[in-house]
Design a protein around this motif. Structure first.
Motif, PDB file in Angstrom:
ATOM      1  N   MET A  89       0.852  -1.167   0.000  1.00  0.00           N
ATOM      2  CA  MET A  89       0.000   0.000   0.000  1.00  0.00           C
ATOM      3  C   MET A  89       0.904   1.239   0.000  1.00  0.00           C
ATOM      4  SD  MET A  89      -2.612   1.395   2.975  1.00  0.00           S
ATOM      5  CE  MET A  89      -3.288  -0.183   3.245  1.00  0.00           C
ATOM      6  N   PRO A  90       0.744   2.136  -0.979  1.00  0.00           N
ATOM      7  CA  PRO A  90       1.561   3.342  -1.000  1.00  0.00           C
ATOM      8  C   PRO A  90       1.153   4.291   0.122  1.00  0.00           C
ATOM      9  CG  PRO A  90      -0.069   3.398  -2.752  1.00  0.00           C
ATOM     10  CD  PRO A  90      -0.172   2.047  -2.100  1.00  0.00           C
ATOM     11  N   THR A  91       2.104   5.089   0.556  1.00  0.00           N
ATOM     12  CA  THR A  91       1.882   6.036   1.646  1.00  0.00           C
ATOM     13  C   THR A  91       2.237   7.438   1.174  1.00  0.00           C
ATOM     14  OG1 THR A  91       2.436   4.352   3.265  1.00  0.00           O
ATOM     15  CG2 THR A  91       2.530   6.619   4.001  1.00  0.00           C
ATOM     16  N   LEU A  92       1.362   8.392   1.424  1.00  0.00           N
ATOM     17  CA  LEU A  92       1.636   9.789   1.105  1.00  0.00           C
ATOM     18  C   LEU A  92       2.261  10.421   2.341  1.00  0.00           C
ATOM     19  CD1 LEU A  92       1.573  12.330  -0.568  1.00  0.00           C
ATOM     20  CD2 LEU A  92      -0.859  12.558  -0.070  1.00  0.00           C
ATOM     21  N   ASP A  93       3.590  10.637   2.293  1.00  0.00           N
ATOM     22  CA  ASP A  93       4.328  11.176   3.434  1.00  0.00           C
ATOM     23  C   ASP A  93       4.391  12.690   3.354  1.00  0.00           C
ATOM     24  OD1 ASP A  93       5.044   8.683   4.652  1.00  0.00           O
ATOM     25  OD2 ASP A  93       6.449   8.381   2.995  1.00  0.00           O
ATOM     26  N   VAL A  94       4.003  13.349   4.452  1.00  0.00           N
ATOM     27  CA  VAL A  94       4.020  14.808   4.529  1.00  0.00           C
ATOM     28  C   VAL A  94       4.813  15.186   5.771  1.00  0.00           C
ATOM     29  CG1 VAL A  94       2.633  16.897   4.760  1.00  0.00           C
ATOM     30  CG2 VAL A  94       1.768  14.966   3.413  1.00  0.00           C
ATOM     31  N   GLU A  95       5.869  16.024   5.583  1.00  0.00           N
ATOM     32  CA  GLU A  95       6.658  16.498   6.725  1.00  0.00           C
ATOM     33  C   GLU A  95       6.196  17.898   7.081  1.00  0.00           C
ATOM     34  OE1 GLU A  95      11.231  17.346   8.225  1.00  0.00           O
ATOM     35  OE2 GLU A  95      10.859  16.844   6.118  1.00  0.00           O
ATOM     36  N   LEU A  96       5.945  18.108   8.361  1.00  0.00           N
ATOM     37  CA  LEU A  96       5.477  19.401   8.862  1.00  0.00           C
ATOM     38  C   LEU A  96       6.561  20.049   9.717  1.00  0.00           C
ATOM     39  CD1 LEU A  96       1.986  18.111  10.014  1.00  0.00           C
ATOM     40  CD2 LEU A  96       2.498  19.292   7.874  1.00  0.00           C
ATOM     41  N   ASN A  97       6.649  21.370   9.655  1.00  0.00           N
ATOM     42  CA  ASN A  97       7.576  22.157  10.485  1.00  0.00           C
ATOM     43  C   ASN A  97       9.030  21.715  10.306  1.00  0.00           C
ATOM     44  OD1 ASN A  97       5.487  23.698  11.678  1.00  0.00           O
ATOM     45  ND2 ASN A  97       5.066  22.033  13.101  1.00  0.00           N
ATOM     46  N   GLY A  98       9.409  21.310   9.125  1.00  0.00           N
ATOM     47  CA  GLY A  98      10.766  20.818   8.888  1.00  0.00           C
ATOM     48  C   GLY A  98      11.801  21.918   8.892  1.00  0.00           C
ATOM     49  N   GLU A  99      11.668  22.885   7.989  1.00  0.00           N
ATOM     50  CA  GLU A  99      12.656  23.958   7.880  1.00  0.00           C
ATOM     51  C   GLU A  99      12.202  25.225   8.574  1.00  0.00           C
ATOM     52  OE1 GLU A  99      13.911  24.522   3.850  1.00  0.00           O
ATOM     53  OE2 GLU A  99      14.227  22.385   3.540  1.00  0.00           O
ATOM     54  N   ALA A 100      10.896  25.400   8.761  1.00  0.00           N
ATOM     55  CA  ALA A 100      10.361  26.597   9.407  1.00  0.00           C
ATOM     56  C   ALA A 100       9.014  26.247  10.020  1.00  0.00           C
ATOM     57  CB  ALA A 100      10.197  27.719   8.378  1.00  0.00           C
ATOM     58  N   VAL A 101       8.504  27.157  10.842  1.00  0.00           N
ATOM     59  CA  VAL A 101       7.202  26.958  11.459  1.00  0.00           C
ATOM     60  C   VAL A 101       6.137  26.934  10.361  1.00  0.00           C
ATOM     61  CG1 VAL A 101       5.496  27.947  13.038  1.00  0.00           C
ATOM     62  CG2 VAL A 101       7.921  28.029  13.610  1.00  0.00           C
ATOM     63  N   HIS A 102       5.237  25.993  10.429  1.00  0.00           N
ATOM     64  CA  HIS A 102       4.139  25.786   9.481  1.00  0.00           C
ATOM     65  C   HIS A 102       4.616  25.366   8.094  1.00  0.00           C
ATOM     66  CE1 HIS A 102       1.567  27.278  12.579  1.00  0.00           C
ATOM     67  NE2 HIS A 102       2.065  28.503  12.524  1.00  0.00           N
ATOM     68  N   ASP A 103       5.866  24.952   7.958  1.00  0.00           N
ATOM     69  CA  ASP A 103       6.400  24.493   6.681  1.00  0.00           C
ATOM     70  C   ASP A 103       5.768  23.152   6.329  1.00  0.00           C
ATOM     71  OD1 ASP A 103       8.150  24.537   4.442  1.00  0.00           O
ATOM     72  OD2 ASP A 103       9.422  23.063   5.456  1.00  0.00           O
ATOM     73  N   ILE A 104       5.491  22.951   5.037  1.00  0.00           N
ATOM     74  CA  ILE A 104       4.908  21.694   4.545  1.00  0.00           C
ATOM     75  C   ILE A 104       5.827  21.149   3.466  1.00  0.00           C
ATOM     76  CG2 ILE A 104       2.935  20.591   3.443  1.00  0.00           C
ATOM     77  CD1 ILE A 104       1.259  23.042   4.351  1.00  0.00           C
ATOM     78  N   VAL A 150      -3.137  22.361   4.434  1.00  0.00           N
ATOM     79  CA  VAL A 150      -3.048  23.714   4.999  1.00  0.00           C
ATOM     80  C   VAL A 150      -2.595  23.620   6.444  1.00  0.00           C
ATOM     81  CG1 VAL A 150      -4.334  25.823   5.514  1.00  0.00           C
ATOM     82  CG2 VAL A 150      -4.952  24.461   3.513  1.00  0.00           C
ATOM     83  N   THR A 151      -1.615  24.468   6.832  1.00  0.00           N
ATOM     84  CA  THR A 151      -1.166  24.567   8.224  1.00  0.00           C
ATOM     85  C   THR A 151      -1.224  26.013   8.668  1.00  0.00           C
ATOM     86  OG1 THR A 151       1.148  24.827   7.601  1.00  0.00           O
ATOM     87  CG2 THR A 151       0.384  22.582   8.037  1.00  0.00           C
ATOM     88  N   GLY A 152      -1.078  26.221   9.959  1.00  0.00           N
ATOM     89  CA  GLY A 152      -1.043  27.582  10.509  1.00  0.00           C
ATOM     90  C   GLY A 152      -2.306  28.357  10.236  1.00  0.00           C
ATOM     91  N   TYR A 153      -3.453  27.686  10.267  1.00  0.00           N
ATOM     92  CA  TYR A 153      -4.754  28.317  10.050  1.00  0.00           C
ATOM     93  C   TYR A 153      -4.770  29.117   8.749  1.00  0.00           C
ATOM     94  CZ  TYR A 153      -5.345  26.924  14.864  1.00  0.00           C
ATOM     95  OH  TYR A 153      -5.416  26.189  16.006  1.00  0.00           O
ATOM     96  N   GLY A 154      -4.179  28.538   7.707  1.00  0.00           N
ATOM     97  CA  GLY A 154      -4.203  29.150   6.384  1.00  0.00           C
ATOM     98  C   GLY A 154      -2.941  29.911   6.025  1.00  0.00           C
ATOM     99  N   SER A 155      -1.968  29.961   6.934  1.00  0.00           N
ATOM    100  CA  SER A 155      -0.756  30.724   6.632  1.00  0.00           C
ATOM    101  C   SER A 155       0.154  30.027   5.631  1.00  0.00           C
ATOM    102  CB  SER A 155       0.032  31.027   7.915  1.00  0.00           C
ATOM    103  OG  SER A 155       0.526  29.821   8.485  1.00  0.00           O
ATOM    104  N   ASN A 156       0.019  28.681   5.484  1.00  0.00           N
ATOM    105  CA  ASN A 156       0.836  27.955   4.525  1.00  0.00           C
ATOM    106  C   ASN A 156      -0.021  26.874   3.871  1.00  0.00           C
ATOM    107  OD1 ASN A 156       3.007  27.224   3.015  1.00  0.00           O
ATOM    108  ND2 ASN A 156       4.228  26.416   4.711  1.00  0.00           N
ATOM    109  N   THR A 157       0.062  26.784   2.542  1.00  0.00           N
ATOM    110  CA  THR A 157      -0.743  25.827   1.784  1.00  0.00           C
ATOM    111  C   THR A 157       0.149  25.112   0.783  1.00  0.00           C
ATOM    112  OG1 THR A 157      -2.682  27.252   1.971  1.00  0.00           O
ATOM    113  CG2 THR A 157      -2.742  25.561   0.276  1.00  0.00           C
ATOM    114  N   ARG A 158      -0.126  23.826   0.617  1.00  0.00           N
ATOM    115  CA  ARG A 158       0.613  23.013  -0.360  1.00  0.00           C
ATOM    116  C   ARG A 158      -0.396  22.123  -1.076  1.00  0.00           C
ATOM    117  NH1 ARG A 158       6.092  21.028  -1.313  1.00  0.00           N
ATOM    118  NH2 ARG A 158       5.723  19.800  -3.168  1.00  0.00           N
ATOM    119  N   TYR A 159      -0.226  21.940  -2.383  1.00  0.00           N
ATOM    120  CA  TYR A 159      -1.087  21.072  -3.168  1.00  0.00           C
ATOM    121  C   TYR A 159      -0.293  19.876  -3.661  1.00  0.00           C
ATOM    122  CZ  TYR A 159      -4.467  24.857  -3.299  1.00  0.00           C
ATOM    123  OH  TYR A 159      -5.369  25.825  -2.943  1.00  0.00           O
ATOM    124  N   VAL A 160      -0.918  18.703  -3.611  1.00  0.00           N
ATOM    125  CA  VAL A 160      -0.318  17.477  -4.138  1.00  0.00           C
ATOM    126  C   VAL A 160      -1.252  16.948  -5.221  1.00  0.00           C
ATOM    127  CG1 VAL A 160       0.410  15.115  -3.606  1.00  0.00           C
ATOM    128  CG2 VAL A 160       0.751  16.926  -1.913  1.00  0.00           C
TER     129      VAL A 160
END
Length: 193
Positions: free
Chosen positions: A1-16, A88-98
């Motif tokens: 089963m493939p897994t969609l891996d998402v790293e949060l707060n890696g390089e900065a706060v609310h980073d995706i 979306v993280t930080g209540y809308g401050s950062n967004t990423r699309y996959v």
């Protein structure tokens, strides 16, 4: 089963940090791996993908340096369906699309198990066996089921009860021994049936 891996707060706060694209041919988990402080994450499929993929809920809390698995269920599709997963993280401050693609399943459907009609009929019993042969058959079934040890212990328990009842000569003890004898007899009948 493939897994969609998402790293949060890696390089900065609310980073995706997530892959640009992802493909699956069935249900899959979105793994939210938080490298920093606790955060709230909102996941949402666009309209095209929302028709074939579903989340149990869209808003997720991920604790400090914790990992959270979010299950995505998918419908069976006949041809690939493409769409976007919005993260979306930080209540809308950062967004990423996959870009997500749900493909037809490569698993072959399980075929039903064929059940022989003979299994639905009760076993045939031969009523014309002589009593001695029926007793031998019953004893044989008892041995095959491992009931000899139970029968021996039951017999010893009843014998000890009778000896105790004779020694004490109490109506209550005789009643208990009689009850134990009936239970042992019932268990023996069930064992050989």
């Amino acid at each position: 089963m493939p897994t969609l891996d998402v790293e949060l707060n890696g390089e900065a706060v609310h980073d995706i940090d997530a892959p640009d694209s992802f493909a699956a041919d069935g249900p899959f988990p979105v793994v939210l791996d938080n490298s920093g402080r606790s955060t709230h994450v909102h996941l949402h499929f666009d309209d095209d993908l929302d028709r074939v993929a579903a989340l149990d809920e869209g808003n997720h809390f991920v604790a400090d340096e914790a990992t959270r698995h979010v299950h995505v269920s998918t419908a069976d599709v006949d041809e690939p369906v493409r769409g976007k997963l919005k993260i979306v993280t930080g209540y809308g401050s950062n967004t990423r699309y996959v870009d997500v693609r749900v493909d037809p399943s490569t698993e072959t459907p399980e075929e039903p198990v064929a059940v022989d009609e003979a299994l639905s009929a009760p076993p045939e019993r031969s009523p014309d066996l002589p009593p001695r042969q029926r007793a031998v058959n019953a004893l044989d079934r008892l041995v095959q089921r491992g009931g000899i040890a139970g029968a021996v212990f039951g017999f010893l328990a009843v014998a000890a009860g009778v000896a105790l009842a004779l020694a004490v000569d109490s109506a209550l003890v005789w009643l208990a021994v009689g009850l134990a004898l009936l239970v042992a007899l019932g268990a023996a009948l069930l064992a050989v049936a």
